[in-house]
Design an enzyme around this catalytic site. Structure first.
Site, PDB file in Angstrom:
ATOM      1  N   TYR A 213     -35.067   1.085  -3.271  1.00 19.63           N
ATOM      2  CA  TYR A 213     -35.017  -0.215  -2.868  1.00 19.63           C
ATOM      3  C   TYR A 213     -35.324  -1.493  -3.903  1.00 19.63           C
ATOM      4  O   TYR A 213     -35.863  -2.521  -3.344  1.00 19.63           O
ATOM      5  CB  TYR A 213     -35.797  -0.270  -1.433  1.00 19.63           C
ATOM      6  CG  TYR A 213     -35.253   0.684  -0.349  1.00 19.63           C
ATOM      7  CD1 TYR A 213     -33.729   0.600   0.206  1.00 19.63           C
ATOM      8  CD2 TYR A 213     -35.745   1.868  -0.041  1.00 19.63           C
ATOM      9  CE1 TYR A 213     -33.554   1.423   1.006  1.00 19.63           C
ATOM     10  CE2 TYR A 213     -35.168   2.660   0.884  1.00 19.63           C
ATOM     11  CZ  TYR A 213     -34.018   2.575   1.438  1.00 19.63           C
ATOM     12  OH  TYR A 213     -33.529   3.406   2.271  1.00 19.63           O
TER      13      TYR A 213
ATOM     14  N   HIS B 278     -27.178  -4.264   2.508  1.00 18.74           N
ATOM     15  CA  HIS B 278     -28.148  -3.151   2.296  1.00 18.74           C
ATOM     16  C   HIS B 278     -28.292  -3.154   0.760  1.00 18.74           C
ATOM     17  O   HIS B 278     -27.761  -3.503   0.125  1.00 18.74           O
ATOM     18  CB  HIS B 278     -27.311  -1.876   2.682  1.00 18.74           C
ATOM     19  CG  HIS B 278     -27.114  -1.693   4.187  1.00 18.74           C
ATOM     20  ND1 HIS B 278     -28.220  -1.448   5.056  1.00 18.74           N
ATOM     21  CD2 HIS B 278     -26.348  -1.981   4.999  1.00 18.74           C
ATOM     22  CE1 HIS B 278     -27.907  -1.372   6.301  1.00 18.74           C
ATOM     23  NE2 HIS B 278     -26.574  -1.820   6.196  1.00 18.74           N
TER      24      HIS B 278
END
Length: 145
Positions: free
Chosen positions: A23, A100
């Site tokens: 991430y 995302h």
């Protein structure tokens, strides 16, 4: 000035802390500030929020119906499990973009389908923080058309 909300689900508050870098390296506050700057540069009022609670996320989507013209969402793990989030998104009348950080289609097989995509006009996946910026720019364009 058009307004959009960017809602983020569980664990987004931990961005930048994943040793694998799935991430990204930026923290949640850094990513939030980056998106707010991009929004301001493109004439978009942006309210960016994060919660670890499914009920709160649903409540925010419902609230956005009367306070925002567009909605960006990274429901994180709830993307794959929450019909309640989908139902709320389907009642939102403006454009919805799903975002995302990682490319969910290159990860575990259960991530290939999201409930949230059924409620979205489009999506951006796998571009990390850049994807967040591009989503904000796309929303500004959609709302100005």
């Amino acid at each position: 000035m058009p307004a959009a909300w960017f809602l983020n689900g569980p664990n987004a508050n931990l961005y930048g802390l994943d040793a694998k870098g799935t991430y990204g390296r930026e923290s949640w506050p850094q990513l939030r500030e980056r998106c707010l700057d991009v929004a301001a540069a493109h004439g978009l009022e942006l309210d960016m929020r994060q919660t670890n609670d499914e009920g709160e996320l649903v409540t925010w989507i419902q609230q956005a119906r009367s306070e925002a013209q567009g909605l960006l969402i990274n429901a994180a793990g709830l993307s794959y499990t929450s019909v309640a989030v989908l139902d709320a998104l389907l009642l939102f009348e403006g454009p919805v973009l799903e975002v995302h950080m990682s490319n969910i289609h290159r990860r575990e097989p259960f991530r290939d389908r999201t409930f949230t995509s059924k409620g979205a006009k489009g999506g951006i996946f796998g571009l990390g923080a850049l994807g967040y910026e591009l989503a904000v720019i796309a929303m500004a364009r959609l709302l100005s058309e």
